[in-house]
Design a protein around this motif. Sequence first.
Motif, mmCIF file in Angstrom:
data_model
loop_
_atom_site.group_PDB
_atom_site.id
_atom_site.type_symbol
_atom_site.label_atom_id
_atom_site.label_comp_id
_atom_site.label_asym_id
_atom_site.label_seq_id
_atom_site.Cartn_x
_atom_site.Cartn_y
_atom_site.Cartn_z
ATOM 1 N N SER B 188 59.132 52.795 26.677
ATOM 2 C CA SER B 188 58.070 53.808 26.544
ATOM 3 C C SER B 188 58.565 55.174 26.982
ATOM 4 N N ALA B 189 59.364 55.204 28.052
ATOM 5 C CA ALA B 189 59.913 56.490 28.503
ATOM 6 C C ALA B 189 60.824 57.080 27.431
ATOM 7 N N LEU B 190 61.586 56.243 26.753
ATOM 8 C CA LEU B 190 62.485 56.731 25.699
ATOM 9 C C LEU B 190 61.707 57.403 24.578
ATOM 10 N N ILE B 191 60.650 56.740 24.145
ATOM 11 C CA ILE B 191 59.897 57.301 23.015
ATOM 12 C C ILE B 191 59.144 58.548 23.455
ATOM 13 N N ARG B 192 58.676 58.570 24.705
ATOM 14 C CA ARG B 192 57.974 59.757 25.205
ATOM 15 C C ARG B 192 58.918 60.963 25.226
ATOM 16 N N LEU B 193 60.097 60.723 25.694
ATOM 17 C CA LEU B 193 61.088 61.795 25.791
ATOM 18 C C LEU B 193 61.533 62.249 24.392
ATOM 19 N N ALA B 194 61.827 61.294 23.545
ATOM 20 C CA ALA B 194 62.295 61.619 22.189
ATOM 21 C C ALA B 194 61.227 62.377 21.410
ATOM 22 N N ASP B 195 59.980 61.970 21.567
ATOM 23 C CA ASP B 195 58.880 62.638 20.871
ATOM 24 C C ASP B 195 58.722 64.066 21.386
ATOM 25 N N GLU B 196 58.797 64.233 22.694
ATOM 26 C CA GLU B 196 58.661 65.563 23.300
ATOM 27 C C GLU B 196 59.758 66.507 22.800
ATOM 28 N N ILE B 197 60.962 65.997 22.720
ATOM 29 C CA ILE B 197 62.078 66.830 22.255
ATOM 30 C C ILE B 197 61.880 67.209 20.791
ATOM 31 N N ASP B 198 61.418 66.246 20.002
ATOM 32 C CA ASP B 198 61.275 66.542 18.583
ATOM 33 C C ASP B 198 60.120 67.502 18.319
ATOM 34 N N GLU B 227 60.474 77.984 14.479
ATOM 35 C CA GLU B 227 61.426 78.790 13.729
ATOM 36 C C GLU B 227 62.576 79.263 14.605
ATOM 37 N N ALA B 228 62.231 79.599 15.865
ATOM 38 C CA ALA B 228 63.239 80.169 16.770
ATOM 39 C C ALA B 228 64.182 79.104 17.332
ATOM 40 N N ILE B 229 63.684 77.868 17.475
ATOM 41 C CA ILE B 229 64.540 76.811 18.036
ATOM 42 C C ILE B 229 65.395 76.252 16.902
ATOM 43 N N LYS B 230 66.660 76.614 16.915
ATOM 44 C CA LYS B 230 67.534 76.256 15.801
ATOM 45 C C LYS B 230 68.070 74.840 15.918
ATOM 46 N N GLU B 231 68.197 74.360 17.148
ATOM 47 C CA GLU B 231 68.797 73.031 17.319
ATOM 48 C C GLU B 231 68.480 72.504 18.711
ATOM 49 N N VAL B 232 68.290 71.192 18.792
ATOM 50 C CA VAL B 232 68.169 70.547 20.099
ATOM 51 C C VAL B 232 69.389 69.630 20.242
ATOM 52 N N VAL B 233 70.188 69.908 21.252
ATOM 53 C CA VAL B 233 71.416 69.133 21.439
ATOM 54 C C VAL B 233 71.242 68.221 22.643
#
Lengths: 99, 290
Positions: B188-198, B227-233
């Motif tokens: 659940s923590a993984l999906i919460r984090l991944a969703d937040e980042i996306d 638009e301003a966030i070009k990439e999440v690394v």
Amino acid sequence: MKIIKKTDNDTLILNVEGRVDTATSPELETMLKSEIQNYSKLIFDFKNLDYISSSGLRILLGAQKFMGEQGMKVINVNDTVYEIFEITGFSLIVDIDRI
Amino acid sequence: MNNEYDYAMERRLHSLDPELHRRFTESVFGLQHILSNYLLIFPTFTDHTELHSLNVIDFCNKIIGSQLEKLNADEIYSLLMGCYFHDTGMGIRESDFEEFSKQIDFGDYFETHSRDCIPDIVRDFHNEYSGLFLQKYSALFDIPSEVHLKAIIQISRGHRKTDLFDEKEYPIALPLENGNTICCPYLSALIRLADEIDVAAGRNLSFLYDSETLTNEKDIIEFGKHEAIKEVVVLDDKFVLNIDTNDDFVYNNIEKMAVKMQKTVDECNRAVTGRTPYTITQKKIELRRI
């Protein structure tokens, strides 16, 4: 990645070569944005495509949403790329012709 | 570019348990139309279809990294399914909204919110609606057991708001008949984090989304950030947001969003470190102007 554009009446054919990944997929997205509204059919020719990452797969699926399910086809898919469609479940969704 | 973890869960599930993998891929086929229903309620919202699910899975693969070897096939299946189901609550039918709303604990929500604004209610509790959707329609998706169903529901609900420290709701070893267990707080923590980042990433494809149709101020601000966030690394120790803007208003909004993201990162780290044998190695959100 290299994209070679061809047209055949109302069909846009994109030969995509090399790798579609996080670094290269924006170029594919930009190409589609400027072109696909002018065509009723879209064909991706993956004969020389080595790899497609998740970001590339998203663009492909987005293009299918834009064109409608009958409006897009992916041809000449090699085993490496087909495996990606298969393991993600999208081989059931995208119209694919393998090499 | 390093693609070491691309499709890692999907590949490992296919290798460990082809039958569970088959069930997963057939669910993807069924879910793609259901996921698009959110557009009926939220026509200008950021993407919540299978395209978003793909990103969430991709981020999960990167966050899990080498710890994937510790996850069994049932855990991988449950997480992948959660990645696809977690937003199904955003597109429920009116009759399901009425039915499910009777089962949700809204707390004091309606002291400050109207009962008439259904889109707000759906958005604010969509994780709960997703869980109830899955409970009601699980037979459509060939889920192998009630235990798997419970895990997928909890992982889907857990993508936001729920208490990952609740041992009853999120057991660390939910037992299956085959002897495997499912570590609910980690998944659940993984999906919460991944969703937040996306959510932070600009996930609307430009050829599918016409920003010129936006009229709502909140939507316009959101679009400006995306638009301003070009990439999440995803790096080993942090998440880096590469930002390209000269607009201070947009940048300030991204900074506010980063504070919220950091809270989620901290909360997920605490739950995983405190309750499970796993770790989330990423501890920080970093903004980089490019």
